[in-house]
Design a protein around this motif. Structure first.
Motif, PDB file in Angstrom:
ATOM      1  N   ASN A 140       0.758  -1.231  -0.031  1.00 52.32           N
ATOM      2  CA  ASN A 140       0.029   0.157  -0.244  1.00 52.32           C
ATOM      3  C   ASN A 140       0.840   1.191  -0.013  1.00 52.32           C
ATOM      4  OD1 ASN A 140      -2.393  -1.380  -0.193  1.00 52.32           O
ATOM      5  ND2 ASN A 140      -2.650  -1.449   2.100  1.00 52.32           N
ATOM      6  N   ASN A 141       1.979   1.180  -0.930  1.00 46.89           N
ATOM      7  CA  ASN A 141       2.921   2.229  -0.843  1.00 46.89           C
ATOM      8  C   ASN A 141       3.444   2.808   0.099  1.00 46.89           C
ATOM      9  OD1 ASN A 141       1.915   2.542  -3.841  1.00 46.89           O
ATOM     10  ND2 ASN A 141       0.035   3.537  -3.177  1.00 46.89           N
ATOM     11  N   LEU A 142       3.559   2.015   1.225  1.00 43.27           N
ATOM     12  CA  LEU A 142       4.625   2.150   2.328  1.00 43.27           C
ATOM     13  C   LEU A 142       5.847   2.075   1.979  1.00 43.27           C
ATOM     14  CD1 LEU A 142       2.064   1.068   4.982  1.00 43.27           C
ATOM     15  CD2 LEU A 142       2.585   3.216   4.476  1.00 43.27           C
ATOM     16  N   GLU A 193      -6.268  -6.368   4.784  1.00 43.67           N
ATOM     17  CA  GLU A 193      -6.139  -5.105   5.509  1.00 43.67           C
ATOM     18  C   GLU A 193      -4.941  -5.414   6.606  1.00 43.67           C
ATOM     19  OE1 GLU A 193      -9.897  -4.653   7.771  1.00 43.67           O
ATOM     20  OE2 GLU A 193     -10.987  -3.998   5.892  1.00 43.67           O
ATOM     21  N   SER A 194      -4.551  -6.481   6.882  1.00 44.77           N
ATOM     22  CA  SER A 194      -3.440  -6.780   7.786  1.00 44.77           C
ATOM     23  C   SER A 194      -2.240  -7.577   7.152  1.00 44.77           C
ATOM     24  CB  SER A 194      -3.942  -7.902   8.917  1.00 44.77           C
ATOM     25  OG  SER A 194      -4.518  -9.170   8.393  1.00 44.77           O
ATOM     26  N   GLY A 195      -2.384  -7.639   5.874  1.00 44.52           N
ATOM     27  CA  GLY A 195      -1.353  -8.222   5.124  1.00 44.52           C
ATOM     28  C   GLY A 195       0.171  -7.665   5.345  1.00 44.52           C
ATOM     29  N   MET A 196       0.291  -6.401   5.724  1.00 40.68           N
ATOM     30  CA  MET A 196       1.402  -5.874   5.971  1.00 40.68           C
ATOM     31  C   MET A 196       2.271  -6.493   7.229  1.00 40.68           C
ATOM     32  SD  MET A 196       3.663  -3.265   5.377  1.00 40.68           S
ATOM     33  CE  MET A 196       5.060  -2.512   6.011  1.00 40.68           C
ATOM     34  N   THR A 197       1.318  -6.961   8.093  1.00 42.87           N
ATOM     35  CA  THR A 197       1.983  -7.494   9.340  1.00 42.87           C
ATOM     36  C   THR A 197       1.689  -9.203   9.377  1.00 42.87           C
ATOM     37  OG1 THR A 197      -0.163  -6.982  10.553  1.00 42.87           O
ATOM     38  CG2 THR A 197       1.965  -5.364  10.485  1.00 42.87           C
ATOM     39  N   ASN A 198       0.484  -9.579   9.047  1.00 40.48           N
ATOM     40  CA  ASN A 198       0.310 -10.888   9.200  1.00 40.48           C
ATOM     41  C   ASN A 198       0.420 -11.719   7.834  1.00 40.48           C
ATOM     42  OD1 ASN A 198      -0.781 -13.476  10.004  1.00 40.48           O
ATOM     43  ND2 ASN A 198      -2.893 -12.701   9.925  1.00 40.48           N
ATOM     44  N   GLU A 230       3.624  -2.499 -10.612  1.00 42.59           N
ATOM     45  CA  GLU A 230       2.720  -2.393  -9.577  1.00 42.59           C
ATOM     46  C   GLU A 230       1.483  -3.043  -9.652  1.00 42.59           C
ATOM     47  OE1 GLU A 230       1.632   1.552  -7.469  1.00 42.59           O
ATOM     48  OE2 GLU A 230       0.231   1.483  -8.813  1.00 42.59           O
ATOM     49  N   THR A 231       0.990  -3.858  -8.822  1.00 37.00           N
ATOM     50  CA  THR A 231       0.032  -4.595  -8.889  1.00 37.00           C
ATOM     51  C   THR A 231      -1.116  -4.249  -7.758  1.00 37.00           C
ATOM     52  OG1 THR A 231       1.322  -6.593  -9.435  1.00 37.00           O
ATOM     53  CG2 THR A 231      -1.091  -7.199  -8.566  1.00 37.00           C
ATOM     54  N   THR A 232      -2.191  -4.005  -8.323  1.00 32.27           N
ATOM     55  CA  THR A 232      -3.543  -3.322  -7.457  1.00 32.27           C
ATOM     56  C   THR A 232      -4.477  -4.288  -7.508  1.00 32.27           C
ATOM     57  OG1 THR A 232      -2.627  -1.139  -7.907  1.00 32.27           O
ATOM     58  CG2 THR A 232      -5.009  -1.545  -7.135  1.00 32.27           C
ATOM     59  N   THR A 242     -15.288  -2.466   0.866  1.00 29.20           N
ATOM     60  CA  THR A 242     -14.187  -2.926  -0.221  1.00 29.20           C
ATOM     61  C   THR A 242     -12.962  -2.312   0.099  1.00 29.20           C
ATOM     62  OG1 THR A 242     -16.007  -2.843  -1.888  1.00 29.20           O
ATOM     63  CG2 THR A 242     -13.974  -2.566  -2.707  1.00 29.20           C
ATOM     64  N   THR A 243     -12.103  -2.956  -0.291  1.00 29.54           N
ATOM     65  CA  THR A 243     -10.546  -2.705   0.335  1.00 29.54           C
ATOM     66  C   THR A 243      -9.686  -2.993  -1.027  1.00 29.54           C
ATOM     67  OG1 THR A 243     -10.801  -3.652   2.257  1.00 29.54           O
ATOM     68  CG2 THR A 243      -8.499  -3.168   1.792  1.00 29.54           C
ATOM     69  N   THR A 244      -8.948  -1.960  -1.310  1.00 28.14           N
ATOM     70  CA  THR A 244      -8.060  -1.760  -2.492  1.00 28.14           C
ATOM     71  C   THR A 244      -6.721  -1.717  -1.915  1.00 28.14           C
ATOM     72  OG1 THR A 244      -9.585  -0.318  -3.746  1.00 28.14           O
ATOM     73  CG2 THR A 244      -7.240  -0.406  -4.530  1.00 28.14           C
ATOM     74  N   THR A 245      -5.900  -2.703  -2.445  1.00 30.84           N
ATOM     75  CA  THR A 245      -4.592  -2.904  -1.855  1.00 30.84           C
ATOM     76  C   THR A 245      -3.656  -2.900  -3.191  1.00 30.84           C
ATOM     77  OG1 THR A 245      -5.623  -4.677  -0.534  1.00 30.84           O
ATOM     78  CG2 THR A 245      -3.086  -5.001  -0.858  1.00 30.84           C
ATOM     79  N   THR A 246      -2.412  -2.331  -2.935  1.00 28.97           N
ATOM     80  CA  THR A 246      -1.336  -2.123  -3.692  1.00 28.97           C
ATOM     81  C   THR A 246      -0.146  -2.873  -3.360  1.00 28.97           C
ATOM     82  OG1 THR A 246      -2.330   0.080  -4.461  1.00 28.97           O
ATOM     83  CG2 THR A 246      -0.196  -0.544  -5.180  1.00 28.97           C
ATOM     84  N   LEU A 247       0.473  -3.598  -4.101  1.00 28.32           N
ATOM     85  CA  LEU A 247       1.550  -4.162  -3.825  1.00 28.32           C
ATOM     86  C   LEU A 247       2.641  -3.708  -5.005  1.00 28.32           C
ATOM     87  CD1 LEU A 247       0.053  -7.860  -3.201  1.00 28.32           C
ATOM     88  CD2 LEU A 247       1.417  -6.397  -1.486  1.00 28.32           C
ATOM     89  N   ASN A 248       3.938  -3.703  -4.569  1.00 30.41           N
ATOM     90  CA  ASN A 248       5.057  -3.533  -5.596  1.00 30.41           C
ATOM     91  C   ASN A 248       6.261  -4.300  -4.799  1.00 30.41           C
ATOM     92  OD1 ASN A 248       6.501  -2.577  -7.564  1.00 30.41           O
ATOM     93  ND2 ASN A 248       6.041  -0.389  -7.428  1.00 30.41           N
ATOM     94  N   SER A 249       7.154  -4.312  -5.877  1.00 35.79           N
ATOM     95  CA  SER A 249       8.291  -5.195  -5.465  1.00 35.79           C
ATOM     96  C   SER A 249       9.689  -4.883  -6.208  1.00 35.79           C
ATOM     97  CB  SER A 249       8.261  -6.534  -5.253  1.00 35.79           C
ATOM     98  OG  SER A 249       8.148  -7.009  -6.974  1.00 35.79           O
ATOM     99  N   LYS A 250      10.827  -4.829  -5.843  1.00 35.04           N
ATOM    100  CA  LYS A 250      11.956  -4.519  -6.676  1.00 35.04           C
ATOM    101  C   LYS A 250      13.097  -5.622  -6.070  1.00 35.04           C
ATOM    102  CE  LYS A 250      13.433  -0.534  -3.444  1.00 35.04           C
ATOM    103  NZ  LYS A 250      13.784   0.748  -3.386  1.00 35.04           N
ATOM    104  N   SER A 251      13.919  -5.851  -6.828  1.00 32.57           N
ATOM    105  CA  SER A 251      15.030  -6.854  -6.730  1.00 32.57           C
ATOM    106  C   SER A 251      16.439  -6.313  -6.923  1.00 32.57           C
ATOM    107  CB  SER A 251      14.622  -8.374  -7.485  1.00 32.57           C
ATOM    108  OG  SER A 251      13.602  -8.806  -7.127  1.00 32.57           O
TER     109      SER A 251
END
Length: 308
Positions: free
Chosen positions: A39-41, A87-92, A245-247, A256-265
């Motif tokens: 979520n862009n954190l 909603e808790s995917g950042m920690t769980n 970026e995957t949303t 309704t919850t919108t989740t944004t995921l991104n990664s870099k290697s």
């Protein structure tokens, strides 16, 4: 299909082997770092990825010491990021390393002149006269004259022996520095996000580090003794270029919850390899040897006739 094409391209390069081509099997360690943004954190690295690595590289050197290279190596930058509640995917969450992938590498490499470790001043020797050169060449192929008169197969003169002893090189260690730069391609069609139901819950699996291309830079140190290549130590750095970026949206209790995921290697690898040079002797040297042998065959024959 794409993977098969890449393998055929690599096999085709090896098939064009000539005096400039070097094959380098490698083994070492790779330390990938795949970071995830939820979520862009801020990005964070969820798992350690230090793994063994195997590779095979072929490089072609031109006269100016520049040349292209192509290679195959293993890569394990893929990370499976699993969670059930957006909603808790950042920690769980739970993470695991993805499957080993095979990547194709291509780029340019430069090889410096050999840097000697124990440079010695060569001994001063007198210039070899034409007669000494003739005696040396003649004595080298004297075995081909064994069926002629023994008088024509004479031993080398003392002057020629001294000249040859002076030319024998001492055991010298040297190293060539080989910087390189290029790109890596991973022929993977794995999706960014996979969802499945398990026990009445939806499980989300985000394939972090699912890069398709990467930038490569590195340097190799090729150690040799006299003219024999012994081993090569290589250190390389890579950085993924295809961050995506995957949303997605999810619903729970009429919300309704919108989740944004991104990664870099990115990461580095260190390896050791044994260079295998496919060397061909120049044609002019072979022709010169044949002419020398033919010359002494005729000379031995004429001396045999004169002795009779």
């Amino acid at each position: 299909m794409r993977y098969a094409v890449l393998v055929l391209v690599f096999a085709g390069l090896i098939g064009t082997a000539n005096s400039q081509l070097t094959i380098l099997p490698q083994a070492g360690l790779e330390n990938s770092t795949t970071k995830i943004s939820y979520n862009n954190l801020s990005y964070f690295s969820p798992i350690s990825q230090l793994q063994p690595q195997l590779g095979l590289r072929a490089d072609y050197k031109f006269k100016n010491r520049f040349g292209p290279f192509i290679g195959l190596s293993t890569n394990r930058s893929l990370v499976n990021y699993n969670f059930t509640d957006p909603e808790s995917g950042m920690t769980n969450y739970q993470t695991s390393l993805g499957k080993m992938q095979l990547q194709l590498q291509a780029g340019l490499q430069y090889s410096t002149k050999p840097l000697l470790f124990n440079r010695k001043t060569p001994n001063k020797t007198s210039k070899t006269t034409s007669s000494e050169k003739t005696t040396s060449c003649y004595s080298h192929y004297s075995s081909s004259c064994s069926h002629y008169s023994s008088s024509c197969c004479q031993k080398k003169s003392s002057a020629a022996q001294k000249t040859q002893k002076a030319k024998i090189p001492s055991k010298t260690w040297a190293v060539r520095i080989q910087p390189s730069a290029g790109f890596a391609f991973l022929p993977s069609d794995k999706p960014e996000l996979v969802t499945k139901s398990s026990g009445g819950q939806t499980v989300y699996t985000y394939n972090a580090g699912n890069m398709k291309t990467a930038l490569l830079t590195g340097v190799g140190f090729e150690f040799a003794r006299n003219k024999s290549k012994l081993f090569t130590l290589s250190v390389n750095y890579f950085k993924g270029l295809s961050d995506k970026e995957t949303t997605f949206t999810s619903e729970s209790t009429n919300k309704t919850t919108t989740t944004t995921l991104n990664s870099k290697s990115s990461g580095w690898n260190a390896s050791i390899g044994i260079p295998l040079s496919l060397t061909k002797k120049p044609a002019y040297k072979t022709k010169k040897v044949q002419e020398c042998r033919e010359q002494y065959r005729i000379r031995c024959s004429s001396r045999k006739v004169l002795s009779i």
